[in-house]
Design an enzyme around this catalytic site. Structure first.
Site, PDB file in Angstrom:
ATOM      1  N   TYR A 207       1.081  -1.748   0.014  1.00 54.68           N
ATOM      2  CA  TYR A 207       0.195   0.423   0.182  1.00 54.68           C
ATOM      3  C   TYR A 207       0.580   1.453  -0.126  1.00 54.68           C
ATOM      4  CZ  TYR A 207       0.996   0.668   5.045  1.00 54.68           C
ATOM      5  OH  TYR A 207       1.203   0.764   6.279  1.00 54.68           O
ATOM      6  N   CYS A 208       0.277   1.896  -0.705  1.00 53.47           N
ATOM      7  CA  CYS A 208       0.980   3.984  -1.074  1.00 53.47           C
ATOM      8  C   CYS A 208      -0.208   4.586  -0.663  1.00 53.47           C
ATOM      9  CB  CYS A 208       1.570   4.122  -1.684  1.00 53.47           C
ATOM     10  SG  CYS A 208       0.879   3.647  -3.845  1.00 53.47           S
ATOM     11  N   THR A 209      -0.090   5.810  -0.382  1.00 49.08           N
ATOM     12  CA  THR A 209      -0.859   7.070  -0.947  1.00 49.08           C
ATOM     13  C   THR A 209      -2.089   7.382  -1.473  1.00 49.08           C
ATOM     14  OG1 THR A 209       1.165   8.786   0.343  1.00 49.08           O
ATOM     15  CG2 THR A 209      -1.412   9.596  -0.170  1.00 49.08           C
ATOM     16  N   GLY A 211      -1.569   4.584  -4.354  1.00 53.02           N
ATOM     17  CA  GLY A 211      -1.735   3.667  -5.485  1.00 53.02           C
ATOM     18  C   GLY A 211      -0.499   3.242  -6.497  1.00 53.02           C
ATOM     19  N   ILE A 238      -4.380   4.560   0.411  1.00 53.64           N
ATOM     20  CA  ILE A 238      -4.694   5.030   1.556  1.00 53.64           C
ATOM     21  C   ILE A 238      -5.995   5.425   1.567  1.00 53.64           C
ATOM     22  CG2 ILE A 238      -4.342   5.255   4.001  1.00 53.64           C
ATOM     23  CD1 ILE A 238      -1.399   5.217   3.737  1.00 53.64           C
TER      24      ILE A 238
END
Length: 604
Positions: A207-209, A211, A238
């Site tokens: 996961y990241c901010t 995508g 997220i």
């Protein structure tokens, strides 16, 4: 949401773009007409956009973008927010102007050329926020169509930078979470390489901010082959997860964002971050406090900001960097901020929190400096004094003369209004009273060292003369091999103008010079490429920093187009470019100096 409210829009799209000029024109026209501010990045492989404006204007922008079939299936993340103030945060995040740039990569995945560059088409499978939540809710629950199963261990992998993870991250009982603890996204491939055994044979949930970083990172993991096939990523990042689970779900703390909002939380108001100095609960980056050494964002509460403005991040503490004049617990006044009882709370990572900054400085980078045509080591050292001073904590600059000694020349009165020739009835100073001038490369008619006092130029000054200075490489190469043997080792080379051209030619030699001239990096200032066989057509594989004057015509000796072409000769992902407005010099003002330091710190 009211259409008169202010909002922020984020989206990206990986796609092959054949006409960047048309797409650039579209964004320039559309965003300006709608009053949108922020960042638009275009590359041959897609777009990455973060813009702000009235919600009504953002919705019109979305409709205009959707009319282009290129953006079919794009996830447009639109959120209301407060209007950006013209303050430090808004300026730093680029929300006081519109910036549209064509770049090589939408996100710089690696500072160095990769043996197996990732293909986005090989990225991990997208999981919706609901699917991602379901997997975390029950790690043993089977999912259809190749989803994680119960026969292999599940791990969570955070693809973000350290300062982001310090204020919020996913936490799921019985699921191992891997936090690489990186300063910047381009450090992630190295972490993956060094920790691949933690991922082998596992189901990896990334996961990241929003995508985009997971697209490249998941593809890189999968490119490692057998044992790395089961990689999944949170679609929409997220941000989409918190929209689906406003109470936070399995996400604790706040989601760091790269716009004026700074961070976005859930209905759960618990604070995950802690002050770097006193260890109290704190998660506000609005003061933009940074590590004095590496410039990474750090959390420092209001009280501690009053006591000191010099901070050392946990990564610099961990790796025991040279802190120079940064205050420490021995420095008197700051002892009230940090005492022995506080050391365990300085860092939120218990493995490194109890370490004090070392007073023993590590070996600095040694950089060999190559001057320009008709210069010498002494003059180049003088011109680079400010640079050397600002790099003294991390690098030692070593200056040498080139091997080709040049004659003293002057223009005749018939060729120049302001003649450089000695006035009638007077004598020029004897050569022994003048500083010798040297070159790395010379013209084909160069006859070697001239003993006469002065020599009249055989033609008017030609600003393109450097294009004809293509002889003498073998002599300079042998000379540099000797310098590396006698005065080395050197970590890299800094070349200015013709010195940069020479350094680029060394890089183009590749493995031919292995063991004789080993370079970890080059810094090429106002550089240019020469049409020599040694340069070849194959992209150059060496980390490089290119510094040159921006358009139009800021460098009147070496055009920006010429220096930009040299940068293009280096492999994608291998070169960093700094353009400035000061002409034929090496800039030492901020932010250019910060960028130079950031590049060099990768090699410490």
């Amino acid at each position: 949401m009211s259409k008169d409210e202010y909002g922020v829009l984020l989206y990206y799209k990986f796609a092959f773009i054949t006409d960047l000029n048309s797409l650039f024109s579209f964004y320039h026209s559309n965003c300006n007409s709608l009053g949108l501010l922020g960042r638009v990045r275009l590359s041959p492989n897609g777009v990455n956009v973060t813009v702000g404006g009235l919600l009504s204007a953002l919705e019109k922008h979305i409709e205009a973008v959707k009319s282009n079939s290129l953006f079919q299936g794009t996830d447009f993340k639109l959120a209301s927010s407060h209007h950006p103030l013209n303050d430090k945060v808004a300026v730093e995040c680029g929300f006081t102007s519109l910036s549209i740039r064509v770049v090589k990569e939408l996100v710089t995945f690696s500072s160095y050329p990769l043996l197996n560059p990732p293909e986005v088409s090989n990225a991990g499978r997208h999981l919706s926020a609901a699917e991602f939540h379901s997997v975390l809710q029950s790690a043993r629950q089977l999912m259809k169509n190749g989803s994680p199963t119960d026969d292999k261990q599940l791990v969570l992998l955070d693809a973000r930078n350290l300062y982001e993870t310090r204020i919020g991250k996913f936490h799921a009982p019985s699921v191992e979470t891997l936090d690489p603890g990186i300063r910047q996204y381009s450090d992630l491939p190295s972490w993956i390489d060094d920790n691949s055994e933690l991922l082998r044979g596992k189901h990896v949930l990334m996961y990241c901010t929003g995508g985009i970083r997971c697209e490249m990172a998941s593809a890189y993991i999968r490119s490692k082959g057998a044992g790395f096939e089961n990689v999944f990523q949170l679609y929409g990042g997220i941000q989409r997860y918190l929209e689906q689970f406003p109470d936070g779900g399995f996400f604790r703390g706040k989601n760091f964002v790269f716009d004026h909002r700074i961070s976005v939380g859930s209905s759960d108001t618990s604070i995950m971050g802690v002050c770097l100095i006193c260890g109290s609960s704190y998660d506000n980056y609005s003061s933009r406090c940074r590590c004095t050494h590496c410039r990474i964002l750090v959390l420092v509460c209001d009280s501690c900001q009053i006591k000191s403005d010099a901070y050392v991040c946990e990564l610099c503490q961990k790796h025991r960097m040279d802190f120079g004049s940064i205050p420490s617990v021995e420095d008197g006044e700051l002892a009230t901020v940090l005492d022995k009882n506080d050391l365990k709370t300085v860092c939120s990572d218990s493995k490194i929190s109890s370490q004090l900054p070392s007073r023993n400085a590590p070996r600095k980078l040694r950089i060999l400096c190559l001057h320009g045509f008709r210069q010498n080591a002494s003059s180049f050292k003088g011109r680079s004094a400010s640079l050397a001073k600002k790099l003294k904590s991390i690098a030692e600059l070593v200056f040498i003369d080139a091997p080709h000694e040049l004659p003293f020349i002057y223009q005749s009165c018939t060729e120049a209004k302001n003649s450089c020739a000695p006035p009638s009835g007077q004598h020029a100073p004897p050569p022994e009273n003048c500083k010798r001038k040297y070159a790395w490369l010379v013209a084909s008619d160069f006859g070697g060292k001239v003993e006469a006092d002065w020599k009249i130029a055989n033609q008017p000054f030609d600003p393109l003369q450097y294009q004809g200075q293509t002889d003498g490489f073998d002599v300079s190469l042998a000379y540099l091999k000797k310098m590396f043997s006698e005065q080395g080792p050197f970590d890299g080379i800094l070349g200015f103008s013709q010195g940069a051209a020479m350094a680029a030619l060394l890089c183009a030699q590749g493995d031919k010079l292995k063991g004789e001239i080993d370079l970890r990096f080059v810094i090429l200032c106002s550089g240019f490429a020469l049409p020599l066989a040694d340069f070849g057509q194959k992209p150059i594989n060496c980390p490089s920093l290119h510094i040159f004057g921006s358009d139009p015509g800021k460098d009147r000796q070496i055009t920006s187009h010429t220096s930009r072409y040299l940068a293009s000769r280096f492999e994608d992902g291998c070169s960093v470019i700094i353009e400035h407005e000061f002409g034929h010099i090496i800039p030492t003002r901020s932010p250019y100096m910060d960028n130079i330091k950031d590049f060099l710190r990768r090699f410490l």
